[in-house]
Scaffold this active site. Structure first.
Site, PDB file in Angstrom:
ATOM      1  CD  GLU A  63      -2.718   1.272   2.594  1.00 24.05           C
ATOM      2  OE1 GLU A  63      -4.145   1.444   2.596  1.00 24.05           O
ATOM      3  OE2 GLU A  63      -2.327   1.176   3.597  1.00 24.05           O
ATOM      4  CE  LYS A 154      -7.483   2.117   3.105  1.00 27.41           C
ATOM      5  NZ  LYS A 154      -6.328   2.199   4.216  1.00 27.41           N
ATOM      6  CB  CYS A 188      -5.093  -1.305   4.267  1.00 28.21           C
ATOM      7  SG  CYS A 188      -4.319  -1.192   5.649  1.00 28.21           S
TER       8      CYS A 188
END
Length: 340
Positions: A63, A154, A188
């Site tokens: 990430e 994200k 994540c």
């Protein structure tokens, strides 16, 4: 933790007799200078070379590996409002971020084409035009022939990340084909979001990539769970961060080192099969590349008794709708050029 001078394969799972439905994937567990994009881009290229030489079709990275995860706020009073030092830290982080369409992105496309390998790269993305003062936690998926095919931001930053990253949208919730594999990816804690996972499974995903900043305590649980739930191969690409990787010119470098453990993030990259069992258990504290041969026939075998978006779905009871329109603060409506 000392980073190796030369990257190598640090763990692998090889099929004794790879069949027509076998795809080789890799996960890069990388460290190196934090927020230094040139150094990290070189590390990305080195890992891609190792993966390509090992026969990988696609390689995944941690990430926001390019150019780094924002781990300073919880260690330096990041929630202090209108604080001069925190403003300086953010400006430094914004300056280190990359732009989609910028030189680092183009170099990634050239790298993928030269090596003939797909890349799933976590980047800290600086906005262009709209949102030029914002940073997104982004996953770029790059095809060696087609170039950029995936641009996922994200959906919701986690806890202290919300002080730094902007919220993403559903535009990048898409799978991509690499060889016989249908590959999806999430950042994540997005991997903990049931509806986000469901959106990936529903597109025929057979290989799920979880991109992590570096925590074996997280990847050890969710990697196997995603594999068992989706009846997919689950690949965790997780990073390494050490206190001595903080650059001297970062505004709160001294304080950040004082308040950080020497090993801030310990890796934990891993690969699980569609029955939820480890092919490569989490690898901790070492930099390098994991390589695994994945026999996709196993996905179909495991879906005999559970197919979460197929025969085990109940669309008459449950419904998931996904908005895949890219968000923006302003929409311009105007006459075409040249019309009165």
């Amino acid at each position: 933790m000392a980073f190796e001078a030369t990257l190598k394969v640090i763990a692998e799972h090889r099929e004794s007799r790879p069949g027509p439905h076998t795809v080789t994937v890799a996960a890069a567990q990388l460290g190196g200078p934090w927020l230094k994009s040139a150094d990290r881009l070189a590390r990305i290229a080195e890992a891609a070379g190792v993966a390509s030489a090992a026969g990988a079709t696609v390689i995944a990275y941690p990430e926001t590996y390019l150019s780094g995860y924002p781990f300073w706020p919880p260690r330096t009073g990041g929630a202090l409002f209108d604080h001069a030092d925190q403003k300086d830290c953010y400006a430094y982080y914004l300056d280190s971020a990359i732009e989609v369409g910028g030189p680092e992105h183009r170099e990634l496309e050239i790298m993928a084409a030269d090596l003939g390998v797909g890349l799933v790269v976590g980047v800290s993305e600086r906005g262009r035009d709209l949102g030029s003062g914002s940073v997104w936690c982004t996953l770029l998926t790059i095809d060696p022939v087609l170039g950029l095919v995936g641009h996922h931001r994200k959906l919701i930053p986690t806890y202290d990340e919300r002080l730094i990253w902007a919220q993403g949208d559903g535009a990048g919730l898409r799978t991509h084909r690499f060889g016989p594999a249908v590959v999806g990816s999430l950042n994540c804690w997005e991997n903990w979001m049931p509806q986000a996972r469901n959106a990936m499974y529903a597109q025929g995903e057979t290989v799920h990539i979880g991109s992590w900043p570096g925590s074996s305590t997280l990847t050890a649980d969710i990697t196997r769970f995603v594999a068992a739930e989706g009846r997919v191969f689950s690949v965790a690409a997780s990073g390494l961060i050490t206190a001595d990787s903080i650059p001297e010119d970062f505004p709160l470098a001294a304080r950040l080192r004082e308040t950080s453990e020497q090993i801030v993030f310990d890796g934990g990259s891993a690969v699980a099969g569609p029955d939820g069992r480890w092919l490569i258990p989490p690898v901790v504290g070492v930099e390098g590349v994991l390589v695994a041969d994945l026999d996709l026939a196993r996905v179909m075998q495991e879906r005999l008794n559970f197919d979460v978006t197929g025969h085990y779905a109940r669309p008459d009871v449950f419904r998931t709708e996904v908005n895949r329109i890219r968000g923006g603060a302003v929409h311009f409506t105007e006459l075409p050029v040249g019309e009165p």
